[in-house]
Design an enzyme around this catalytic site. Structure first.
Site, PDB file in Angstrom:
ATOM      1  N   ASP A   9       0.841  -1.193   0.000  1.00  0.00           N
ATOM      2  CA  ASP A   9       0.000   0.000   0.000  1.00  0.00           C
ATOM      3  C   ASP A   9       0.878   1.246   0.000  1.00  0.00           C
ATOM      4  O   ASP A   9       2.091   1.176   0.241  1.00  0.00           O
ATOM      5  CB  ASP A   9      -1.003   0.003   1.156  1.00  0.00           C
ATOM      6  CG  ASP A   9      -0.383   0.387   2.494  1.00  0.00           C
ATOM      7  OD1 ASP A   9       0.855   0.350   2.617  1.00  0.00           O
ATOM      8  OD2 ASP A   9      -1.146   0.731   3.413  1.00  0.00           O
ATOM      9  N   ILE A  10       0.276   2.376  -0.311  1.00  0.00           N
ATOM     10  CA  ILE A  10       0.996   3.644  -0.424  1.00  0.00           C
ATOM     11  C   ILE A  10       1.078   4.299   0.941  1.00  0.00           C
ATOM     12  O   ILE A  10       0.053   4.496   1.613  1.00  0.00           O
ATOM     13  CB  ILE A  10       0.298   4.575  -1.429  1.00  0.00           C
ATOM     14  CG1 ILE A  10       0.321   3.942  -2.828  1.00  0.00           C
ATOM     15  CG2 ILE A  10       0.961   5.950  -1.450  1.00  0.00           C
ATOM     16  CD1 ILE A  10      -0.481   4.708  -3.860  1.00  0.00           C
ATOM     17  N   ASP A  53      -5.760   1.843  -2.306  1.00  0.00           N
ATOM     18  CA  ASP A  53      -4.357   2.035  -2.669  1.00  0.00           C
ATOM     19  C   ASP A  53      -3.552   0.768  -2.412  1.00  0.00           C
ATOM     20  O   ASP A  53      -2.323   0.792  -2.442  1.00  0.00           O
ATOM     21  CB  ASP A  53      -3.747   3.184  -1.863  1.00  0.00           C
ATOM     22  CG  ASP A  53      -3.695   2.885  -0.373  1.00  0.00           C
ATOM     23  OD1 ASP A  53      -4.676   2.358   0.163  1.00  0.00           O
ATOM     24  OD2 ASP A  53      -2.657   3.173   0.256  1.00  0.00           O
TER      25      ASP A  53
END
Length: 224
Positions: A9-10, A53
């Site tokens: 994930d970001i 994300d």
């Protein structure tokens, strides 16, 4: 079947969404995940889903990858972290910074299911997700089981035990490992002749599949 599972994930995604136009967020995700998809094809990794994300993928799903599914996913994970660091947050704006992701890996049994779309179900999936959520920006964190399989299938990759124990929801405190490429090997782990230390030989009569992750990885020094 035994599979290896990847979650990324970001880092700071909520803050990015708050500060960017929605179209710019969509463009960032498109550019990043297009690179992930290309890398997945290159490494023989099966993309499973994109959840906001978060990018979800696995190996040993399509065809027999039993001999190298952990190694494939490990190489893909390192390339994905590198690809993210080369992806601008906002296209055409170098001052906007680069994307940072954190990655979690685990291996074990999982069931493939169709719940409106193809997905994977099982504790293996949940644990891989926990490895991602408790990880760090620009790093790949994996469980002892995954680290042991990577050490067996791809000895050139660098595994380093994380200092202390990590509290994992539903699992309690457990040891974890950082994964990095050989080019980022810490000099403190090298022998006097500049080569990495070798994992201990298996006990007579023991197979690599029966050796515990603790036996295979006991030689690794801790890292913060």
């Amino acid at each position: 079947p035994m599979v290896s599972v990847f979650f990324a994930d970001i880092v700071g995604f909520t803050s990015l969404v708050a500060s960017m136009h929605p179209c710019a967020v969509v463009d960032m995700l498109h550019r990043l995940f297009a690179r992930f998809d290309a890398l997945a094809k290159q490494h023989g990794v099966q993309p499973i889903d994109i959840i906001g994300d978060s990018y979800f993928a696995a190996t040993n799903l399509n065809g027999d990858q039993s001999s190298d599914h952990a190694a494939r996913l490990a190489r893909f994970a390192l390339d994905a972290v590198r690809a993210a660091s080369e992806t601008a947050v906002e296209c055409g704006r170098e001052d906007g910074g680069r994307v940072q992701v954190r990655v979690g890996l685990h291996c074990g049994p999982a069931a493939s299911a169709w719940l409106g779309k193809r997905t994977l179900i099982g504790d293996t999936v949940n644990t891989a997700s926990r490895m991602e959520s408790t990880g760090r920006a620009g790093s790949v964190q994996c469980t002892p089981a995954m680290a042991a399989l990577i050490a067996q299938q791809e000895p050139s990759l660098h595994l380093r035990r994380r200092a202390g124990l990590v509290e994992i929801k539903g699992k309690g405190a457990m040891p974890t490992f950082w994964l990095s490429s050989p080019l980022r090997r810490d000099p403190s782990t090298l022998s006097a002749d500049g080569t990495p230390p070798k994992a201990p030989a298996l006990r007579r009569g023991a197979s690599s599949s029966s050796s515990s992750s603790e036996d295979m990885l006991a030689w690794l020094p801790p890292s913060p």
